[in-house]
Scaffold this active site. Structure first.
Site, short mmCIF file in Angstrom:
data_model
loop_
_atom_site.label_atom_id
_atom_site.label_comp_id
_atom_site.label_asym_id
_atom_site.label_seq_id
_atom_site.Cartn_x
_atom_site.Cartn_y
_atom_site.Cartn_z
N CYS A 103 0.85 -1.19 0.00
CA CYS A 103 0.00 0.00 0.00
C CYS A 103 0.89 1.25 0.00
O CYS A 103 1.86 1.31 0.76
CB CYS A 103 -0.89 0.00 1.24
SG CYS A 103 -2.01 1.41 1.31
N HIS A 145 -9.09 -3.83 -1.78
CA HIS A 145 -8.07 -3.06 -1.06
C HIS A 145 -8.35 -1.56 -1.19
O HIS A 145 -8.35 -0.83 -0.19
CB HIS A 145 -6.69 -3.40 -1.63
CG HIS A 145 -5.56 -2.58 -1.07
ND1 HIS A 145 -4.49 -3.13 -0.43
CD2 HIS A 145 -5.34 -1.24 -1.08
CE1 HIS A 145 -3.67 -2.15 -0.04
NE2 HIS A 145 -4.16 -1.00 -0.43
N GLU A 146 -8.61 -1.09 -2.42
CA GLU A 146 -8.84 0.35 -2.63
C GLU A 146 -10.11 0.81 -1.94
O GLU A 146 -10.13 1.88 -1.31
CB GLU A 146 -8.91 0.67 -4.12
CG GLU A 146 -7.62 0.44 -4.89
CD GLU A 146 -6.39 1.02 -4.21
OE1 GLU A 146 -6.48 2.07 -3.55
OE2 GLU A 146 -5.32 0.40 -4.30
N HIS A 149 -10.05 1.67 1.73
CA HIS A 149 -9.58 3.02 2.09
C HIS A 149 -10.75 4.00 2.25
O HIS A 149 -10.62 5.01 2.94
CB HIS A 149 -8.64 3.56 1.01
CG HIS A 149 -7.26 3.00 1.06
ND1 HIS A 149 -6.43 3.12 2.15
CD2 HIS A 149 -6.53 2.31 0.13
CE1 HIS A 149 -5.26 2.54 1.89
NE2 HIS A 149 -5.30 2.04 0.68
NI NI Z 1 -3.65 1.04 -0.19
#
Ligand code: NI
Length: 180
Positions: A103, A145-146, A149
């Site tokens: 990341c 994953h994105e 956020h």
């Molecule tokens: Ni990330």
């Protein structure tokens, strides 16, 4: 061209849920500038995805762009430049597969994370049109994953075995060749 500062783990914004991006503001100059800044910043960092909170813009906007060929995550299937506004994920199959994630907000580290490998995403695109798209394999991992956020989560939250959190050099020395 504006390369923005990517905030790092420890910054409270990375642990805060982002607001929905107002649909009426899609395709305004402010929106287009945000997207261009995110893309410039992603390219400069050599990443494959970026979420707006990573440049301290607390709105539900993420981009993904994976080129054909070798990257810092190995040889991946390509995903054309994609903009996701206010995305919602539906898991289609509960079976999971693990990848070594990294990341841009957690520089220098890799961690092994299991995630569902078949998902559907409902979102608005860069023109404000409702879209529905399915992702599988590594792309499904990148998308999840994105989008994490956008709700104040980091990949490290999903690491089941703390022994599988590694610095990049040690990852390459001890773990990379053990991947399937
Ligand atoms: Ni990330």
């Amino acid at each position: 061209m504006t390369i923005r500062t990517i905030i790092r783990m420890g910054h409270p914004s990375l642990r805060t849920s982002a607001s929905q991006f107002p649909e009426k503001d899609i395709n305004t100059p402010r929106f287009r500038t945000l997207i261009q800044d995110m893309r410039d910043t992603l390219h400069a960092a050599g990443g494959i995805g970026l979420a707006a909170p990573q440049i301290n813009e607390m709105v539900q906007v993420a981009i993904i762009e994976i080129d054909e060929g070798p990257s810092r995550y190995g040889d991946l299937g390509a995903v054309e430049f994609s903009v996701f506004v206010n995305p919602r994920v539906t898991v289609l199959k509960s079976e999971t597969k693990g990848y070594w994630e990294g990341c841009l907000s957690v520089p220098g580290l890799r961690g092994f994370v299991n995630r569902p490998q078949a998902i559907q995403v409902d979102y608005l695109d860069a023109e404000g049109c409702a879209q529905q798209r399915r992702f599988s394999g590594f792309a499904a991992t990148v998308v999840q994953h994105e989008f994490d956020h956008l709700i104040g989560k980091l990949y490290i939250d999903h690491i089941e075995d703390p022994a599988l959190l590694s610095f990049e050099a040690e990852f390459e020395q001890f773990h990379l060749s053990a991947q399937d």
